[in-house]
Design a protein around this motif. Sequence first.
Motif, PDB file in Angstrom:
ATOM      1  N   CYS A 436       0.839  -1.206   0.000  1.00 46.70           N
ATOM      2  CA  CYS A 436       0.000   0.000   0.000  1.00 46.70           C
ATOM      3  C   CYS A 436       0.869   1.248   0.000  1.00 46.70           C
ATOM      4  O   CYS A 436       0.380   2.360  -0.193  1.00 46.70           O
ATOM      5  N   CYS A 439       4.643   2.367   4.360  1.00 51.61           N
ATOM      6  CA  CYS A 439       5.911   2.338   5.093  1.00 51.61           C
ATOM      7  C   CYS A 439       7.075   1.895   4.200  1.00 51.61           C
ATOM      8  O   CYS A 439       6.918   1.085   3.287  1.00 51.61           O
ATOM      9  N   CYS A 442       8.574  -1.951   3.509  1.00 54.09           N
ATOM     10  CA  CYS A 442       7.781  -2.753   2.577  1.00 54.09           C
ATOM     11  C   CYS A 442       7.831  -2.152   1.168  1.00 54.09           C
ATOM     12  O   CYS A 442       8.129  -2.837   0.195  1.00 54.09           O
ATOM     13  N   CYS A 480       2.548  -3.442   8.698  1.00 53.22           N
ATOM     14  CA  CYS A 480       1.578  -4.553   8.742  1.00 53.22           C
ATOM     15  C   CYS A 480       2.221  -5.831   8.236  1.00 53.22           C
ATOM     16  O   CYS A 480       3.382  -5.847   7.826  1.00 53.22           O
TER      17      CYS A 480
END
Length: 510
Positions: A436, A439, A442, A480
């Motif tokens: 997504c 962060c 990732c 996440c």
Amino acid sequence: MNRVFVPGDALAVSVGADEVAAALRALCPGVEIVRNGSRGMAWLEPLIEVETDGGRIGYGPVDLTDLPELLSSGMMAGVAHKLRVGRPEEVPFLARQTRITFARCGVIDPISFDAYRAAGGLVGLQRALAMLPGELIAELSDSGLRGRGGAGFPTGIKWRTVQQAPADQKYIVCNADEGDSGTFADRMVMEGDPFLLIEGMVIAGITVGATRGYVYLRSEYPHAISMMNRAVVVAENEGLLGPAVLGSGHSFSIEIRVGAGAYVCGEETSLLDSLEGKRGQVRAKPPLPAIEGLFGKPTVVNNVLSLAAVPDIFAKGAAAYKALGVGRSRGTMPVQLAGNIARGGLFEVPFGITLGELVMDVGGGTATGRPVRAVQVGGPLGAYFPPALFDTPFDYEAFAARDGLIGHGGVVVFDDTVDMARMARFAMEFCAVESCGKCTPCRIGSTRGVEVLDRIIAGDASQMPLLEDLCETMKFGSLCALGGFTPYPVMSAVRHFREDFVRPLSMAAE
Ligand SMILES: Cc1cc2nc3c(=O)[nH]c(=O)nc-3n(C[C@H](O)[C@H](O)[C@H](O)COP(=O)(O)O)c2cc1C
Ligand code: SF4
């Protein structure tokens, strides 16, 4: 005239069940054809079942061209034929299961409310309606049910948090995004027994004091979307949903919302953003969705299988559910056998069965007949297990102890032709595509990971420490589990199949 069952779910339809049903209708005009869900034995679909005096007799897999000959040889009377499988519940794959969540799936007409009630539906809700709020939470907690969406979080704790949160509005959100590779259990429930999920959501609403529910359903499941929408209308007409649930003082409504196709929208906070009409992006926690969830209100977010397990827990009592399973993994797990496997499908079984039993005994090994080399358990973020670890029991803690996870119960099998360095690259690439972007470990780490793996695949084994370092950063620095768990498939591939990563340059070029 006896009834004939021809599954109408996506699994059966994808291999020609609609055409078989239409041909049957044309060849036998007087016969009642029921479009049931699938029994979950993928290799037998389309599986026709004929109602006879001796019970239902199955024939499968039935091709259109088989039909005339099947009919002339006496299929309607259940006579012998090379496609006859006998009573479906006696097929070893089904006979070995403990079907609780899937007890009705493939058996009843999914959209018949009468059939649902006659087969034990609504008993759990009726009992729940007579219980006090504290008793409802105690019943659920005592069952030991843990979330089936991936994290295995105790459902009773989540519900208690929402129940105790003061608010003018609370929500029940069903996570039906089912993005994990090799998983299809949510879809089978929604297409084969949709009132079960609705009943589970209503019990959740009554327990925590929520009056509205949403099912976030992936757009790639058109059959499930259609079935759930039809089931909601029937449930409203029958008084299961509406201002007075089954004539009680409780109100509960459900809306089906279609997800737009991002894997990360299965993550609960991203899902909530998407439900609110925003771009699906992961929220930092706290606050937990149980405290500030949908539109900032206390929200239960549960997977389809978690909610679908609830009616039976209330119907038969927590102790009956808790009696199944091992350790802290109680009840049954609907395991999904997929990939290169001889007998793929849905296998519901109490926790504790070993991975080897599932892959070799139940699934029959690979479809290609070659040796099994690796099994990925738990979706794209799950670890790869070699046959040497086939003694691992299917149980949250046992998998975690071996650096793996059960996730949503997907088991994807690979034979000895698989290149594990390429599978590790695939994991990194998947993360890069689906990130997504919130962060850095990732968003950037996964792209760097693809580049490092490309160099390793080209034969530069000196990059291995860099890969391991990058995985550590992603594991501990991501917001996440998408970024945080991508190292599991990568590092398990490195650990168990190192020979695929440190090849001489001459072999790497092949
Ligand atoms: C990247 C990512 C994708 C996820 N996809 C799903 C999904 O498709 N379905 C699901 O139920 N849970 C998914 N989850 C887990 C949810 O965030 C959440 O834990 C779950 O919906 C809670 O329900 P449960 O307690 O019943 O498991 C995903 C998590 C992550 C990090
Ligand atoms: S780990 Fe990836 S998907 Fe999760 S919040 Fe960070 S960027 Fe988004």
